[in-house]
Design a protein around this motif. Structure first.
Motif, mmCIF file in Angstrom:
data_model
loop_
_atom_site.group_PDB
_atom_site.id
_atom_site.type_symbol
_atom_site.label_atom_id
_atom_site.label_comp_id
_atom_site.label_asym_id
_atom_site.label_seq_id
_atom_site.Cartn_x
_atom_site.Cartn_y
_atom_site.Cartn_z
ATOM 1 N N VAL A 1 -83.381 59.053 37.154
ATOM 2 C CA VAL A 1 -82.246 59.937 36.867
ATOM 3 C C VAL A 1 -82.092 60.127 35.365
ATOM 4 N N GLU A 2 -82.287 59.043 34.611
ATOM 5 C CA GLU A 2 -82.117 59.139 33.157
ATOM 6 C C GLU A 2 -83.107 60.134 32.542
ATOM 7 N N PHE B 1 -83.676 73.055 36.559
ATOM 8 C CA PHE B 1 -83.786 71.629 36.265
ATOM 9 C C PHE B 1 -82.545 70.895 36.771
ATOM 10 N N ALA B 2 -81.381 71.537 36.739
ATOM 11 C CA ALA B 2 -80.169 70.907 37.267
ATOM 12 C C ALA B 2 -80.302 70.647 38.764
ATOM 13 N N ASP B 3 -80.934 71.577 39.481
ATOM 14 C CA ASP B 3 -81.194 71.354 40.905
ATOM 15 C C ASP B 3 -82.133 70.154 41.088
ATOM 16 N N GLY B 4 -83.144 70.061 40.238
ATOM 17 C CA GLY B 4 -84.056 68.933 40.298
ATOM 18 C C GLY B 4 -83.357 67.617 40.013
ATOM 19 N N LEU B 5 -82.419 67.624 39.059
ATOM 20 C CA LEU B 5 -81.634 66.428 38.754
ATOM 21 C C LEU B 5 -80.795 66.009 39.954
ATOM 22 N N ARG C 1 -80.877 62.429 41.921
ATOM 23 C CA ARG C 1 -79.739 61.549 42.187
ATOM 24 C C ARG C 1 -79.670 61.149 43.653
ATOM 25 N N VAL C 2 -80.083 62.029 44.552
ATOM 26 C CA VAL C 2 -80.160 61.653 45.969
ATOM 27 C C VAL C 2 -81.229 60.580 46.151
ATOM 28 N N GLU D 1 -74.299 60.703 42.901
ATOM 29 C CA GLU D 1 -73.563 61.080 41.692
ATOM 30 C C GLU D 1 -73.375 62.587 41.636
ATOM 31 N N ALA D 2 -72.161 63.013 41.322
ATOM 32 C CA ALA D 2 -71.855 64.445 41.282
ATOM 33 C C ALA D 2 -72.502 65.061 40.054
#
Length: 393
Positions: A115-116, A366-370, A374-375, A392-393
């Motif tokens: 995630v980081e 990339f936000a979708d990938g993030l 997180r899932v 995490e939201a």
């Protein structure tokens, strides 16, 4: 001069040239010949660590030049877009460097190994977007016409209130305990096993079709074969066993139950030990007014049930998703002449190039990938703790 020849160039550097590199190369070659694109992709440079192998791949796949250091490719003035087809441990460094150099980036999934790292990539993408630089993560199964139709049916309300989602990705390519220890079975390179490699696709597919996200889950992972023969080299999904053995440090299978923000219950499974299943990415969605089902091993078909029909005739209908009215199909063949695995990558190129030309962000971002990352992290956390985990939201 034709409209296609008159389009401004989009000069591409591709990092990596194994399984995904071959699939991406086919798409960069084919998409501009089958679709009228606003930019003309040019296969400028291919990057591989071994000079001889990189040159052989470039000759075979159609790249004009080679480099053995991705940093040199990222810095080249004749490169507009960097296509990342490497193991997950390198995604973050390459993507951030490319974005800071002002290059558009297409990155294979999962976006990163942690995630980081994914958060660093999203932050770099947001900074670059201010200068018109675009990013996309390669969840190519979104671009199967039958999947696009499934998403449209859900968005149009044809299924009513969504209650159940079942998503599976089933393969069997490492059932043999003597199959070699490729990079996909090593956590420091791959991040995770079946969970991230193919489970990420199942997660993205379900969230994409529903237009909803997972918020909490409980899951488990397991490794059936804990050590394997060492290979002489990496060959994508295959390889020849060599002397010596090494530990498998990733999961062989993962399963979890999750809840979506909209209230639906999801059941997910990812395994590379489903004997006899070669590439069975499956999705079933049940709603108050209908259901749909998809299996990539029959990728041109979507099954759809309209529960508002009279019970005397209601039942799942088999829709052959090959009509010109279906997304992307107009670029290919007459109705009934099915598409294959490689076509999703061509559709990815079409959508990415069009978005860049139109000055908008392509999807998935990339936000979708993030969010998918997180899932994945929540599944691993739940498997470790034996408890439900929040996404995490």
């Amino acid at each position: 001069m034709s409209a296609r020849n008159a389009a401004p160039p989009l000069r591409v550097a591709m990092i990596g040239h194994a399984f995904m590199g071959a699939a991406h190369s086919q798409a960069w070659r084919t998409a501009p010949r089958m679709f009228d694109l606003p930019l003309a992709p040019e296969m400028t440079v291919l990057v591989g660590r071994d000079e001889q192998r990189a040159q052989q791949a470039a000759d075979q796949l159609g790249w004009a030049d080679t480099e053995t250091d991705w940093r040199r490719a990222v810095e080249r003035d004749d490169v507009d877009l960097v296509d990342i087809c490497t193991p997950g441990d390198t995604h973050c460094d390459i993507a951030v460097a490319a974005l800071e150099a002002g290059k558009h980036v297409l990155c294979e999934k999962p976006l990163a190994n942690t995630v980081e790292e994914a958060e660093r990539m999203v932050a770099a993408a947001e900074r670059a977007a201010a200068d018109g630089v675009r990013t996309m993560v390669g969840f190519t199964y979104r671009r199967v016409p039958a999947v696009a139709l499934a998403r449209q049916l859900v968005r149009d309300g044809r299924l009513g209130e969504i209650r159940h989602v079942r998503a599976q990705y089933l393969q069997d390519w490492i059932v043999d305990p003597e199959a070699p220890l490729t990079w996909r079975l090593q956590k420091h390179l791959a991040g995770s096993g079946a969970l991230g490699d193919i489970g990420a696709h199942a997660i993205d597919l379900a969230q994409h079709v529903l237009g909803d996200v997972l918020t909490e889950l409980t899951g488990t992972t397991t490794t059936f074969v804990t050590e394997r023969p060492l290979p002489p080299g990496d060959h994508g999904l295959d390889g020849d066993a060599d002397t010596g053995r090494g530990p498998v440090t990733v999961d062989d299978a993962a399963a979890f139950v999750g809840r979506f923000a909209g209230g639906a219950l999801g059941v997910f499974e990812a395994t590379r030990f489903a004997t006899g299943r070669k590439n069975a990415l499956r999705l079933e969605v049940n709603g108050s007014q209908g259901s749909l089902a998809f299996d990539f091993e029959d990728m041109n078909v979507l099954e759809f049930l309209d529960a508002t029909e009279a019970a005397t005739t209601a039942g799942f209908r088999r829709i052959l998703v090959t009509e010109e009215e279906h997304p992307w199909v107009e670029g290919w063949w007459p109705p009934g002449h099915g598409l294959g695995y490689e076509h999703g990558f061509s559709h990815q190129v079409v959508d990415l190039v069009t978005a860049i030309a139109e000055g908008r962000d392509p999807a998935p971002t990339f936000a979708d990938g993030l969010q998918v990352q997180r899932v994945l992290a929540a599944v691993e956390a739940s498997a470790d703790s034996g408890r439900w985990a929040q996404v995490e939201a």
